[in-house]
Design a protein around this motif. Sequence first.
Motif, mmCIF file in Angstrom:
data_model
loop_
_atom_site.group_PDB
_atom_site.id
_atom_site.type_symbol
_atom_site.label_atom_id
_atom_site.label_comp_id
_atom_site.label_asym_id
_atom_site.label_seq_id
_atom_site.Cartn_x
_atom_site.Cartn_y
_atom_site.Cartn_z
ATOM 1 N N GLY A 52 3.569 12.294 13.600
ATOM 2 C CA GLY A 52 4.246 11.399 12.662
ATOM 3 C C GLY A 52 3.432 11.155 11.412
ATOM 4 N N ASN A 53 4.119 10.752 10.361
ATOM 5 C CA ASN A 53 3.413 10.382 9.125
ATOM 6 C C ASN A 53 4.272 9.432 8.316
ATOM 7 N N VAL A 54 3.584 8.538 7.606
ATOM 8 C CA VAL A 54 4.245 7.457 6.871
ATOM 9 C C VAL A 54 3.566 7.361 5.510
ATOM 10 N N SER A 55 4.351 7.135 4.461
ATOM 11 C CA SER A 55 3.745 6.955 3.135
ATOM 12 C C SER A 55 4.533 5.922 2.332
ATOM 13 N N ALA A 56 3.878 5.412 1.287
ATOM 14 C CA ALA A 56 4.532 4.477 0.367
ATOM 15 C C ALA A 56 4.048 4.753 -1.041
ATOM 16 N N ARG A 57 4.991 4.773 -1.977
ATOM 17 C CA ARG A 57 4.668 4.987 -3.387
ATOM 18 C C ARG A 57 4.050 3.712 -3.954
ATOM 19 N N ILE A 58 3.037 3.869 -4.787
ATOM 20 C CA ILE A 58 2.445 2.708 -5.455
ATOM 21 C C ILE A 58 3.351 2.356 -6.633
ATOM 22 N N PRO A 59 3.882 1.115 -6.679
ATOM 23 C CA PRO A 59 4.880 0.763 -7.701
ATOM 24 C C PRO A 59 4.412 1.113 -9.122
ATOM 25 N N GLY A 60 5.288 1.783 -9.843
ATOM 26 C CA GLY A 60 5.017 2.101 -11.244
ATOM 27 C C GLY A 60 4.065 3.264 -11.457
ATOM 28 N N LYS A 61 3.632 3.930 -10.379
ATOM 29 C CA LYS A 61 2.683 5.043 -10.539
ATOM 30 C C LYS A 61 3.186 6.295 -9.838
ATOM 31 N N ASP A 62 2.664 7.455 -10.261
ATOM 32 C CA ASP A 62 2.990 8.713 -9.584
ATOM 33 C C ASP A 62 1.973 8.956 -8.475
ATOM 34 N N GLU A 63 1.722 7.922 -7.701
ATOM 35 C CA GLU A 63 0.720 7.996 -6.634
ATOM 36 C C GLU A 63 1.272 7.345 -5.377
ATOM 37 N N PHE A 64 0.758 7.773 -4.220
ATOM 38 C CA PHE A 64 1.216 7.165 -2.965
ATOM 39 C C PHE A 64 0.083 7.136 -1.938
ATOM 40 N N TRP A 65 0.217 6.205 -0.987
ATOM 41 C CA TRP A 65 -0.697 6.127 0.159
ATOM 42 C C TRP A 65 -0.028 6.800 1.338
ATOM 43 N N ILE A 66 -0.810 7.596 2.106
ATOM 44 C CA ILE A 66 -0.220 8.337 3.230
ATOM 45 C C ILE A 66 -1.171 8.306 4.432
ATOM 46 N N THR A 67 -0.589 8.456 5.619
ATOM 47 C CA THR A 67 -1.393 8.455 6.847
ATOM 48 C C THR A 67 -2.194 9.758 6.959
ATOM 49 N N PRO A 68 -3.317 9.708 7.698
ATOM 50 C CA PRO A 68 -4.177 10.896 7.815
ATOM 51 C C PRO A 68 -3.719 11.860 8.905
ATOM 52 N N GLY B 65 -1.733 5.284 17.155
ATOM 53 C CA GLY B 65 -1.408 4.021 17.807
ATOM 54 C C GLY B 65 -2.287 2.859 17.377
ATOM 55 N N ASP B 66 -3.348 3.145 16.642
ATOM 56 C CA ASP B 66 -4.276 2.080 16.242
ATOM 57 C C ASP B 66 -4.810 2.357 14.837
ATOM 58 N N LEU B 67 -3.907 2.785 13.966
ATOM 59 C CA LEU B 67 -4.319 3.180 12.616
ATOM 60 C C LEU B 67 -4.786 1.970 11.808
ATOM 61 N N LYS B 68 -5.822 2.168 10.977
ATOM 62 C CA LYS B 68 -6.348 1.088 10.135
ATOM 63 C C LYS B 68 -6.103 1.426 8.658
ATOM 64 N N ALA B 69 -6.033 0.400 7.835
ATOM 65 C CA ALA B 69 -5.791 0.615 6.396
ATOM 66 C C ALA B 69 -6.848 1.544 5.797
ATOM 67 N N GLY B 70 -8.085 1.453 6.301
ATOM 68 C CA GLY B 70 -9.177 2.291 5.782
ATOM 69 C C GLY B 70 -9.033 3.765 6.123
ATOM 70 N N ASP B 71 -8.097 4.099 7.041
ATOM 71 C CA ASP B 71 -7.873 5.507 7.413
ATOM 72 C C ASP B 71 -6.938 6.214 6.430
ATOM 73 N N LEU B 72 -6.256 5.432 5.567
ATOM 74 C CA LEU B 72 -5.215 6.020 4.716
ATOM 75 C C LEU B 72 -5.801 6.781 3.532
ATOM 76 N N ILE B 73 -4.976 7.630 2.952
ATOM 77 C CA ILE B 73 -5.410 8.482 1.832
ATOM 78 C C ILE B 73 -4.477 8.239 0.653
ATOM 79 N N LYS B 74 -5.084 8.098 -0.528
ATOM 80 C CA LYS B 74 -4.270 7.965 -1.741
ATOM 81 C C LYS B 74 -4.181 9.325 -2.424
ATOM 82 N N MET B 75 -2.955 9.725 -2.776
ATOM 83 C CA MET B 75 -2.742 11.027 -3.425
ATOM 84 C C MET B 75 -1.865 10.834 -4.660
ATOM 85 N N ASN B 76 -1.878 11.830 -5.551
ATOM 86 C CA ASN B 76 -0.876 11.819 -6.620
ATOM 87 C C ASN B 76 0.197 12.860 -6.299
ATOM 88 N N LEU B 77 1.245 12.888 -7.129
ATOM 89 C CA LEU B 77 2.392 13.747 -6.811
ATOM 90 C C LEU B 77 2.079 15.232 -7.018
#
Length: 219
Positions: free
Chosen positions: A30-46, A52-64
């Motif tokens: 599985g994978n989940v992402s959210a666009r950062i409002p007003g930007k061509d960037e998003f946060w996505i799961t690793p 089952g125990d994902l932390k905010a610090g595990d996420l990755i920020k990417m651009n489009l």
Amino acid sequence: MNPSEEELKREITRVTRTLYQRGLINALEGNVSARIPGKDEFWITPSQVFKGDLKAGDLIKMNLRGEVLEGALKPSIEWRMHSAIYIARSDVNAVVHAHNPLVLALSLLGRELKNTLTLESALLGRVGRVGFKLPGSGELAEAVAEMARAGVKAIVLDRHGVVGLGATLVEAEAIVESLESLALIEYICYSLGEEPRGIPGGVLESLWKFLDSTSRNRG
Ligand SMILES: [Zn+2]
């Protein structure tokens, strides 16, 4: 008001844990992402991290363009699909991908999901289908983006899973969960030896109009 990046990251981890707890994904799926409002960037799961125990610090920020901007881990192999959806649809701010077992079981038997439950069917609208493509491939990303461009927000991927597209994370999550609810009801009907009955014509259209007007009234 738009959510802050910290709020988005917390919500991504909550949605991912929920998918795991509900049995819609396995430990590394599985994978989940959210666009950062007003930007061509998003946060996505690793990739390759217990979901089952994902932390905010595990996420990755990417651009489009697919460049990693922040985060120490590798992004999900499906980052191309997430990015392609955000490029295709400016109204989509969140993407949830899971491996819903009942949706997949019915799909493998060629039984298309029917509009049986009023609220779930109204939320999903037309369910898109994508034929088999290799997970993580550019072909999968392009096929899903084509569905997104056609206005679909719920997609079934052959022999793989489902994708929910939402204006918010909770909407994308609700789409993935509603697909499984419809599949569960159908599965029970078939198990009892009966064909599930679809909602009569016109009911969904009336409900869409009603929901539209109440959301306008709420401002
Ligand atoms: Zn997958």
